[in-house]
Design an enzyme around this catalytic site. Structure first.
Site, PDB file in Angstrom:
ATOM      1  N   GLN A  39       0.798  -1.220   0.000  1.00 48.68           N
ATOM      2  CA  GLN A  39       0.000   0.000   0.000  1.00 48.68           C
ATOM      3  C   GLN A  39       0.831   1.269   0.000  1.00 48.68           C
ATOM      4  O   GLN A  39       0.329   2.336  -0.339  1.00 48.68           O
ATOM      5  CB  GLN A  39      -0.948  -0.018   1.204  1.00 48.68           C
ATOM      6  CG  GLN A  39      -1.949  -1.168   1.117  1.00 48.68           C
ATOM      7  CD  GLN A  39      -2.865  -1.252   2.320  1.00 48.68           C
ATOM      8  OE1 GLN A  39      -2.565  -1.957   3.264  1.00 48.68           O
ATOM      9  NE2 GLN A  39      -3.959  -0.526   2.300  1.00 48.68           N
ATOM     10  N   HIS A  59      -2.703  -5.147 -12.989  1.00 47.06           N
ATOM     11  CA  HIS A  59      -2.271  -4.891 -14.365  1.00 47.06           C
ATOM     12  C   HIS A  59      -3.157  -5.623 -15.382  1.00 47.06           C
ATOM     13  O   HIS A  59      -3.363  -5.147 -16.488  1.00 47.06           O
ATOM     14  CB  HIS A  59      -0.789  -5.269 -14.532  1.00 47.06           C
ATOM     15  CG  HIS A  59       0.103  -4.406 -13.677  1.00 47.06           C
ATOM     16  ND1 HIS A  59       1.267  -4.852 -13.101  1.00 47.06           N
ATOM     17  CD2 HIS A  59      -0.016  -3.113 -13.273  1.00 47.06           C
ATOM     18  CE1 HIS A  59       1.817  -3.875 -12.388  1.00 47.06           C
ATOM     19  NE2 HIS A  59       1.063  -2.813 -12.487  1.00 47.06           N
ATOM     20  N   ASP A  72       1.743   1.016  -8.383  1.00 47.68           N
ATOM     21  CA  ASP A  72       3.095   0.957  -8.958  1.00 47.68           C
ATOM     22  C   ASP A  72       4.041   1.938  -8.266  1.00 47.68           C
ATOM     23  O   ASP A  72       5.223   1.656  -8.098  1.00 47.68           O
ATOM     24  CB  ASP A  72       3.055   1.262 -10.462  1.00 47.68           C
ATOM     25  CG  ASP A  72       2.324   0.171 -11.240  1.00 47.68           C
ATOM     26  OD1 ASP A  72       1.940  -0.847 -10.616  1.00 47.68           O
ATOM     27  OD2 ASP A  72       2.115   0.342 -12.461  1.00 47.68           O
ATOM     28  N   ARG A  97       4.335  -0.307  12.699  1.00 49.09           N
ATOM     29  CA  ARG A  97       4.072  -1.624  12.138  1.00 49.09           C
ATOM     30  C   ARG A  97       4.072  -1.505  10.610  1.00 49.09           C
ATOM     31  O   ARG A  97       3.304  -0.735  10.050  1.00 49.09           O
ATOM     32  CB  ARG A  97       2.718  -2.148  12.626  1.00 49.09           C
ATOM     33  CG  ARG A  97       2.257  -3.396  11.903  1.00 49.09           C
ATOM     34  CD  ARG A  97       0.917  -3.910  12.431  1.00 49.09           C
ATOM     35  NE  ARG A  97       0.465  -5.028  11.629  1.00 49.09           N
ATOM     36  CZ  ARG A  97      -0.624  -5.010  10.859  1.00 49.09           C
ATOM     37  NH1 ARG A  97      -1.387  -3.936  10.777  1.00 49.09           N
ATOM     38  NH2 ARG A  97      -0.952  -6.064  10.156  1.00 49.09           N
ATOM     39  N   HIS A 142       1.272  -9.349   4.291  1.00 51.77           N
ATOM     40  CA  HIS A 142       0.123  -8.451   4.215  1.00 51.77           C
ATOM     41  C   HIS A 142      -0.367  -8.454   2.758  1.00 51.77           C
ATOM     42  O   HIS A 142      -0.310  -7.451   2.065  1.00 51.77           O
ATOM     43  CB  HIS A 142       0.502  -7.060   4.702  1.00 51.77           C
ATOM     44  CG  HIS A 142      -0.667  -6.198   5.094  1.00 51.77           C
ATOM     45  ND1 HIS A 142      -0.762  -5.573   6.319  1.00 51.77           N
ATOM     46  CD2 HIS A 142      -1.802  -5.852   4.435  1.00 51.77           C
ATOM     47  CE1 HIS A 142      -1.882  -4.873   6.387  1.00 51.77           C
ATOM     48  NE2 HIS A 142      -2.535  -5.022   5.234  1.00 51.77           N
ATOM     49  N   ASN A 186      -1.574 -10.994   8.085  1.00 55.25           N
ATOM     50  CA  ASN A 186      -2.526  -9.927   8.340  1.00 55.25           C
ATOM     51  C   ASN A 186      -3.895 -10.337   7.822  1.00 55.25           C
ATOM     52  O   ASN A 186      -4.073 -10.570   6.630  1.00 55.25           O
ATOM     53  CB  ASN A 186      -2.101  -8.638   7.619  1.00 55.25           C
ATOM     54  CG  ASN A 186      -3.123  -7.519   7.818  1.00 55.25           C
ATOM     55  OD1 ASN A 186      -3.248  -6.994   8.929  1.00 55.25           O
ATOM     56  ND2 ASN A 186      -3.882  -7.195   6.778  1.00 55.25           N
ATOM     57  N   GLU A 187      -4.859 -10.417   8.721  1.00 52.25           N
ATOM     58  CA  GLU A 187      -6.263 -10.642   8.392  1.00 52.25           C
ATOM     59  C   GLU A 187      -6.523 -11.897   7.564  1.00 52.25           C
ATOM     60  O   GLU A 187      -6.897 -11.822   6.384  1.00 52.25           O
ATOM     61  CB  GLU A 187      -6.842  -9.401   7.685  1.00 52.25           C
ATOM     62  CG  GLU A 187      -6.793  -8.152   8.550  1.00 52.25           C
ATOM     63  CD  GLU A 187      -7.702  -7.027   8.053  1.00 52.25           C
ATOM     64  OE1 GLU A 187      -8.118  -7.077   6.900  1.00 52.25           O
ATOM     65  OE2 GLU A 187      -7.987  -6.121   8.847  1.00 52.25           O
ATOM     66  N   ASN A 329      -7.249  -6.211  14.461  1.00 52.68           N
ATOM     67  CA  ASN A 329      -7.624  -5.083  13.611  1.00 52.68           C
ATOM     68  C   ASN A 329      -9.114  -4.843  13.795  1.00 52.68           C
ATOM     69  O   ASN A 329      -9.923  -5.743  13.552  1.00 52.68           O
ATOM     70  CB  ASN A 329      -7.390  -5.394  12.122  1.00 52.68           C
ATOM     71  CG  ASN A 329      -5.916  -5.426  11.759  1.00 52.68           C
ATOM     72  OD1 ASN A 329      -5.051  -5.177  12.596  1.00 52.68           O
ATOM     73  ND2 ASN A 329      -5.625  -5.722  10.510  1.00 52.68           N
ATOM     74  N   TYR A 331     -12.350  -1.965  13.198  1.00 53.08           N
ATOM     75  CA  TYR A 331     -12.811  -0.717  12.604  1.00 53.08           C
ATOM     76  C   TYR A 331     -14.260  -0.392  12.938  1.00 53.08           C
ATOM     77  O   TYR A 331     -14.586   0.733  13.241  1.00 53.08           O
ATOM     78  CB  TYR A 331     -12.666  -0.765  11.076  1.00 53.08           C
ATOM     79  CG  TYR A 331     -11.225  -0.708  10.609  1.00 53.08           C
ATOM     80  CD1 TYR A 331     -10.647   0.494  10.221  1.00 53.08           C
ATOM     81  CD2 TYR A 331     -10.440  -1.851  10.578  1.00 53.08           C
ATOM     82  CE1 TYR A 331      -9.328   0.566   9.803  1.00 53.08           C
ATOM     83  CE2 TYR A 331      -9.114  -1.793  10.154  1.00 53.08           C
ATOM     84  CZ  TYR A 331      -8.560  -0.582   9.777  1.00 53.08           C
ATOM     85  OH  TYR A 331      -7.256  -0.522   9.372  1.00 53.08           O
ATOM     86  N   GLU A 399      -4.454  -2.510  14.114  1.00 56.96           N
ATOM     87  CA  GLU A 399      -5.049  -1.529  13.188  1.00 56.96           C
ATOM     88  C   GLU A 399      -6.354  -1.018  13.755  1.00 56.96           C
ATOM     89  O   GLU A 399      -7.140  -1.772  14.319  1.00 56.96           O
ATOM     90  CB  GLU A 399      -5.367  -2.150  11.826  1.00 56.96           C
ATOM     91  CG  GLU A 399      -4.205  -2.315  10.921  1.00 56.96           C
ATOM     92  CD  GLU A 399      -4.615  -2.875   9.561  1.00 56.96           C
ATOM     93  OE1 GLU A 399      -5.697  -2.526   9.055  1.00 56.96           O
ATOM     94  OE2 GLU A 399      -3.848  -3.676   9.025  1.00 56.96           O
TER      95      GLU A 399
HETATM   96  C1  NOJ Z   1      -7.252  -3.714   6.997  1.00 61.07           C
HETATM   97  C2  NOJ Z   1      -6.105  -4.032   6.110  1.00 61.07           C
HETATM   98  O1  NOJ Z   1      -5.147  -4.750   6.841  1.00 61.07           O
HETATM   99  C3  NOJ Z   1      -5.467  -2.822   5.471  1.00 61.07           C
HETATM  100  O2  NOJ Z   1      -4.628  -3.258   4.468  1.00 61.07           O
HETATM  101  C4  NOJ Z   1      -6.543  -1.883   4.980  1.00 61.07           C
HETATM  102  O3  NOJ Z   1      -5.994  -0.780   4.306  1.00 61.07           O
HETATM  103  C5  NOJ Z   1      -7.355  -1.413   6.157  1.00 61.07           C
HETATM  104  N1  NOJ Z   1      -7.991  -2.548   6.763  1.00 61.07           N
HETATM  105  C6  NOJ Z   1      -8.446  -0.412   5.801  1.00 61.07           C
HETATM  106  O4  NOJ Z   1      -9.373  -0.995   4.975  1.00 61.07           O
END
Ligand code: NOJ
Length: 499
Positions: A39, A59, A72, A97, A142, A186-187, A329, A331, A399
């Site tokens: 990212q 791509h 990119d 992290r 990730h 991750n996730e 994580n 949200y 997160e």
């Molecule tokens: C979790 C993900 O690990 C991360 O890559 C993503 O950008 C965030 N959530 C927000 O959506």
């Protein structure tokens, strides 16, 4: 609908009965910020990096990504990591992290080729962080898998367990003298369920009801193998900790009916217990509700065995307890209920779960994405749920963040962090949950997967049209900095709790 009201009242009652809310952070509580290689780094095909499954997806299927954006260049952290470190320092974070791009250091995904430029990049980043008293916290995976491993089936191929072990050994050997906190994956939920979406990498392996269970099975084995490897060969010398980062939304039952209470718990068992139960519970293995339901459906579909694979006792034992902490994580929150009439749909995990109805409250604010709703009490509740189910495990919030369109005057992000952190403190002080730290997602604006650059999570603004990609502090970063400095919540941003 206001399913939240009883909970708010409960919270208010808890707060008004006792002492005023404790708004100070406990000693040793760690503040951090998060990012992920794909990212932020860019430099996708330079300095020896191999192709990843996400490069291939983007791509070949540009239509999958909002505005046909690519990663990119992204925030160009491959060249500008020192500015990231400076930003983290400016806020006063204790840890940063970040993830390592597997194809950057092993372009073929295996030991046949090690890319020294990639190795050096992470050495430089780690050293720059440590020189600024910022602890590196490293995610091994990730989402950006070397395409050569994807060509073998990626996580669907059990061989991934051995490849991941080789990769983990290289990481411990190369960076373990300085990295003391690792998370393997991750996730897992998003990785596995991503396999059922045509616009998540890999786009060409859509196999709902089968693929996600197979991928998770291999992922859990790979995680445990990397953990046991650390135990066997590195822990004594390096003294670090290894965990895994799991995503978990909170689930509110729509009503207090037994059916809705069960629906919310079942949702949590399928979306969190699926991977948490095998690792963190006393018994190990998948949650019984999953085993029973998938087996029953599989039988009705005429299959000879369950689509949810079986571990067998040796793997159950090997995976059970393979953690030093729980990376969370979190949200947002959802409202769960049983459908009015039982429905059967095509073979899928949703069908196995019972085609539960998922809603959100219209009163819950949202930013650049309607599903990321602002629900601070969900943070306290999910922490409590994890702690109760998994034996008071140490939790590192890896997160947590808010998305908007990138404005510098980001008052809602400030409100989000202050009030979600207040919920964390409630979980610590009122519910006795062991939370060791919290990481904001994200340090800087970055490439948000299929949403491209249309959603921004950063404490720092990045202009993706400027070739220099300067990092500009948003207002929230300043409030954050003062919060860390004072080790307490700024009361002026706290929501008033309804009495
Ligand atoms: C979790 C993900 O690990 C991360 O890559 C993503 O950008 C965030 N959530 C927000 O959506």
């Amino acid at each position: 609908m206001h399913a939240t009201a009883p909970l708010l009242l409960l919270l208010a009652a808890a707060c008004s009965l006792g002492a005023p809310r404790n708004t100070s952070f406990p000693q040793g509580f760690l503040f951090g910020a998060s990012s992920a290689a794909y990212q932020v780094e860019g430099a996708w095909n330079t300095s020896g990096r191999g192709e990843s499954n996400w490069d291939r997806l983007i791509h070949r299927h540009p239509e999958c990504i909002s505005n046909e954006a690519t990663a990119d260049v992204a925030a160009d952290s491959y060249h500008k990591y020192q500015e990231d470190v400076r930003a983290a320092k400016e806020v006063g974070f204790d840890f940063y992290r970040f993830s390592i791009s597997w194809p950057r250091i092993m372009p073929q995904g295996n030991l046949s080729l090690i890319n020294q430029d990639g190795i050096d990049y992470y050495n430089n980043l780690i050293n720059a962080l440590l020189a600024n008293n910022i602890q590196p916290v490293v995610t091994m995976f990730h989402w950006d898998l070397p395409q050569s491993l994807q060509d073998l089936g990626g996580l669907m191929n059990p061989a991934i367990v051995d490849y991941f072990e080789d990769y983990a050994r290289l990481l411990y050997t190369t960076y373990g003298d300085r990295v003391k906190l690792w998370t393997t994956f991750n996730e897992p939920y998003e990785i596995s369920v991503g396999l059922t979406s045509a616009c998540e990498a890999p786009a060409d392996l859509v196999s709902p009801g089968f693929g996600e269970y197979l991928a998770m099975h291999n992922l859990l084995k790979a995680h445990a193998t990397a953990y046991r490897l650390y135990d066997r060969e590195f822990r004594r010398r390096q003294g670090g900790k290894v965990g895994i980062t799991l995503s978990a939304a909170w689930a509110v039952p729509k009503s207090q009916s037994a059916a809705d209470l069960e629906a919310a718990e079942r949702y949590l068992q399928f979306t969190v217990g699926w991977f948490a139960h095998p690792i963190f519970s006393q018994e190990g293995d998948y949650p019984s509700v999953m085993k029973e339901r998938v087996a029953r459906n599989s039988k009705a579909e005429g299959l000879r065995r369950s689509r949810l694979p079986e571990f067998g006792p040796e793997w159950v034992d090997y995976i059970k307890g393979s953690y030093d902490f729980f990376g969370l994580n979190h949200y947002t929150t959802k409202i769960l209920s049983e459908p009015a009439t039982a429905t059967v749909s095509q073979i899928s995990m949703a069908n196995d779960m019972g085609n539960l109805v998922t809603e959100q409250d219209d009163a819950w604010p949202y930013g650049a994405a309607t599903y990321f709703r602002y629900v601070p009490f969900g943070m306290r509740n999910i922490l409590k749920w994890v702690s109760e189910r998994y034996n008071g495990v140490d939790i590192l919030i890896t997160e947590n963040g808010w998305c908007d369109s990138g404005e510098l005057n980001d008052t809602m992000r400030t409100r989000f962090y202050v009030n979600y952190l207040a919920a964390v403190l409630d979980a610590i002080y009122l519910d006795n949950v062991q939370v060791i730290g919290h990481a904001a997602w994200s340090l800087i604006d970055n490439f948000e997967w299929a949403s491209g650059y249309s959603m921004k999570f950063g404490l720092y603004y990045v202009d993706f049209n400027d070739p220099d990609r300067p990092r500009v502090p948003k207002d929230s970063s300043k409030v954050y900095a003062s919060m860390i400095k004072n080790r307490s919540l700024p009361e002026e941003y706290l929501d008033k709790v309804e009495e």
